[in-house]
Design a protein around this motif. Sequence first.
Motif, PDB file in Angstrom:
ATOM      1  N   GLN A 237       0.820  -1.218   0.000  1.00  0.00           N
ATOM      2  CA  GLN A 237       0.000   0.000   0.000  1.00  0.00           C
ATOM      3  C   GLN A 237       0.850   1.262   0.000  1.00  0.00           C
ATOM      4  O   GLN A 237       0.408   2.309  -0.473  1.00  0.00           O
ATOM      5  CB  GLN A 237      -0.923  -0.015   1.219  1.00  0.00           C
ATOM      6  N   ALA A 238       2.081   1.160   0.526  1.00  0.00           N
ATOM      7  CA  ALA A 238       2.964   2.324   0.561  1.00  0.00           C
ATOM      8  C   ALA A 238       3.889   2.398  -0.652  1.00  0.00           C
ATOM      9  O   ALA A 238       4.755   3.263  -0.722  1.00  0.00           O
ATOM     10  CB  ALA A 238       3.789   2.305   1.837  1.00  0.00           C
ATOM     11  N   GLY A 239       3.715   1.464  -1.604  1.00  0.00           N
ATOM     12  CA  GLY A 239       4.450   1.566  -2.853  1.00  0.00           C
ATOM     13  C   GLY A 239       5.733   0.757  -2.933  1.00  0.00           C
ATOM     14  O   GLY A 239       6.528   0.936  -3.857  1.00  0.00           O
ATOM     15  N   LYS A 240       5.972  -0.142  -1.984  1.00  0.00           N
ATOM     16  CA  LYS A 240       7.143  -1.003  -2.022  1.00  0.00           C
ATOM     17  C   LYS A 240       6.692  -2.452  -1.822  1.00  0.00           C
ATOM     18  O   LYS A 240       5.519  -2.707  -1.532  1.00  0.00           O
ATOM     19  CB  LYS A 240       8.154  -0.615  -0.932  1.00  0.00           C
ATOM     20  N   THR A 241       7.621  -3.384  -1.947  1.00  0.00           N
ATOM     21  CA  THR A 241       7.273  -4.784  -1.737  1.00  0.00           C
ATOM     22  C   THR A 241       8.258  -5.423  -0.765  1.00  0.00           C
ATOM     23  O   THR A 241       9.412  -4.990  -0.643  1.00  0.00           O
ATOM     24  CB  THR A 241       7.290  -5.585  -3.060  1.00  0.00           C
ATOM     25  N   ILE A 242       7.780  -6.467  -0.098  1.00  0.00           N
ATOM     26  CA  ILE A 242       8.621  -7.246   0.799  1.00  0.00           C
ATOM     27  C   ILE A 242       8.316  -8.710   0.544  1.00  0.00           C
ATOM     28  O   ILE A 242       7.165  -9.150   0.657  1.00  0.00           O
ATOM     29  CB  ILE A 242       8.383  -6.870   2.282  1.00  0.00           C
ATOM     30  N   PRO A 243       9.320  -9.491   0.147  1.00  0.00           N
ATOM     31  CA  PRO A 243       9.083 -10.916  -0.116  1.00  0.00           C
ATOM     32  C   PRO A 243       8.608 -11.632   1.148  1.00  0.00           C
ATOM     33  O   PRO A 243       8.910 -11.215   2.273  1.00  0.00           O
ATOM     34  CB  PRO A 243      10.463 -11.425  -0.547  1.00  0.00           C
ATOM     35  N   GLU A 244       7.899 -12.721   0.968  1.00  0.00           N
ATOM     36  CA  GLU A 244       7.334 -13.440   2.106  1.00  0.00           C
ATOM     37  C   GLU A 244       8.412 -13.922   3.065  1.00  0.00           C
ATOM     38  O   GLU A 244       8.246 -13.864   4.287  1.00  0.00           O
ATOM     39  CB  GLU A 244       6.509 -14.641   1.621  1.00  0.00           C
ATOM     40  N   ASP A 245       9.548 -14.400   2.525  1.00  0.00           N
ATOM     41  CA  ASP A 245      10.587 -14.927   3.412  1.00  0.00           C
ATOM     42  C   ASP A 245      11.193 -13.834   4.286  1.00  0.00           C
ATOM     43  O   ASP A 245      11.549 -14.076   5.443  1.00  0.00           O
ATOM     44  CB  ASP A 245      11.666 -15.653   2.612  1.00  0.00           C
ATOM     45  N   ILE A 246      11.291 -12.619   3.762  1.00  0.00           N
ATOM     46  CA  ILE A 246      11.818 -11.499   4.553  1.00  0.00           C
ATOM     47  C   ILE A 246      10.808 -11.122   5.634  1.00  0.00           C
ATOM     48  O   ILE A 246      11.170 -10.906   6.799  1.00  0.00           O
ATOM     49  CB  ILE A 246      12.117 -10.288   3.661  1.00  0.00           C
ATOM     50  N   ALA A 247       9.542 -11.064   5.262  1.00  0.00           N
ATOM     51  CA  ALA A 247       8.492 -10.742   6.232  1.00  0.00           C
ATOM     52  C   ALA A 247       8.440 -11.801   7.334  1.00  0.00           C
ATOM     53  O   ALA A 247       8.259 -11.485   8.516  1.00  0.00           O
ATOM     54  CB  ALA A 247       7.145 -10.643   5.527  1.00  0.00           C
ATOM     55  N   ARG A 248       8.647 -13.065   6.948  1.00  0.00           N
ATOM     56  CA  ARG A 248       8.588 -14.133   7.949  1.00  0.00           C
ATOM     57  C   ARG A 248       9.780 -14.060   8.898  1.00  0.00           C
ATOM     58  O   ARG A 248       9.659 -14.373  10.091  1.00  0.00           O
ATOM     59  CB  ARG A 248       8.521 -15.495   7.258  1.00  0.00           C
ATOM     60  N   ARG A 249      10.918 -13.633   8.403  1.00  0.00           N
ATOM     61  CA  ARG A 249      12.081 -13.457   9.285  1.00  0.00           C
ATOM     62  C   ARG A 249      11.800 -12.387  10.338  1.00  0.00           C
ATOM     63  O   ARG A 249      12.172 -12.530  11.505  1.00  0.00           O
ATOM     64  CB  ARG A 249      13.324 -13.064   8.467  1.00  0.00           C
TER      65      ARG A 249
END
Length: 375
Positions: A237-249
Amino acid sequence: MSNPFTIERLSTQAAFCDRQDELTTFERYAEDNLKVVLFSPRRFGKTSLLLRVQDRLMKKGFVCAYADFSTVTTVRGVAEEIMQGLFSALHRKESLLEKGTRYLRVLTTFKPIVKISETGYKLTVAPDTNLDDITLFRQTVKELAAFVTNHDVRCCFIMDEFQELTRLRETAELEGILRSNIQGVPASFFFLGSRRSVLLAMFNDKKRPFFKLARNEELAPLPEDDVVVFLQEQFTQAGKTIPEDIARRIAMHSRGHAYYMQYVAQELFYMADTEATLKDLERAEEAVLAKEQYGFAGIIQGLPLQQLRLLKTLAQQKEGKLTSARFIGRSEMAASTIVDAQHKLLEQDLIEKDASGAYRVVDPFLARWLTGVDR
C-alpha cells in the motif's frame, strides 16, 4: 512515500495487525461490566489494543477513562491520575464548560482545569481540598464509584501498568480501598501490566485484597502468519514490496512483539529501494539494536552480578533448563544462586518460561544484544 510503520502508541485509526478476536472479546467484556487483568510482556500492544476497544465503546455512548500508573510515585499522584482520566473522558463526551458541568456535583475532590488554545485544549486536575493523601485517595475512589452509580452512563476504565502501585509503601491500603469501592460497581475495569508476576500476584494471592476480583487474560504473541500478511500489505500500500521470506524473518525475530515488528519494518522500509532484501533486513535489525542499546545498557546496569550472569547465560544458549548440569556449568553459579537470581529476574519480567518449560530472555532484541549478535 510515507512510512506506514510506527513505534509510537498506535492511534485508533492506524493499521492494526490482527487482534480481531481480542477486540471483539474485550468489547464484549466491557459491555458485560467485567473486571479483567490483561498481562503480557512490554511492547506487545496491550494499551493500543484496549484504547481501540474504548474507541469502539465511545461510539456506543460509553464514558471511557484511561489512567497510566507507570510514573506515579505518591498516593496523591495515583488519585490525580485516576481523576484526570475520568475528567478527560467526561470532557470528550460533554464539555465540562457546558452541559458536562452537572458531573461536577458528584466529583468534588478534584477540580478540572481546562486551558483552551487555538489548537484545542489541555485538561489537568488539581485537588480542591487539603485532605491527607490516603483520605484524598479514598474520597477519589468513592466519587468514581458514585459517579458510575448515580449517572445513566456506561463506563469502561483502563488502569495501565497497574502493578506499579506495589512500589508505594501504602500499596496494601490502596488495594483495599480500591476493592471495597469498585467491587459490584456496574462498570468495566481493565488492569493492564507488563511485570507479569507482580501483577498476577496482586489478583491471585489469597492474602491480597484483589484476590479473585478480576479474570486473568494473557495477550498472546502476534501470530506469525498474520504478521507476514500485515507486513506485505503495508509495504504494498505504501508503494514497495517485501518478499514473504523477509516478512517471515521479521515475524520470527520479533517473536510476536508488536513493537519490534513495527520497529524493524520501519527501518527496513527506509532502507529498501523498491523491494526489501535480506541485506536490507540485516541492516535494519542492526539499526534497531544500535538505537536500543542505551536502553539495554540501562537495564543491565542496575542488575546484581548473579542476575546479570544468569541473564547472559540464557541469552547465549538455547538450553533454558536452569537445573540442568549443562546450564549450571555454563553459568558458573551454584544451583541455589541460580534459583535466587531466577526469582528476581522473573519479578522484573526480564525472563520467562516458554511452553516447553525452558526459560528465556523476554525481550528478543535484548537477548541478541547480550550475545553480541550483529554488533
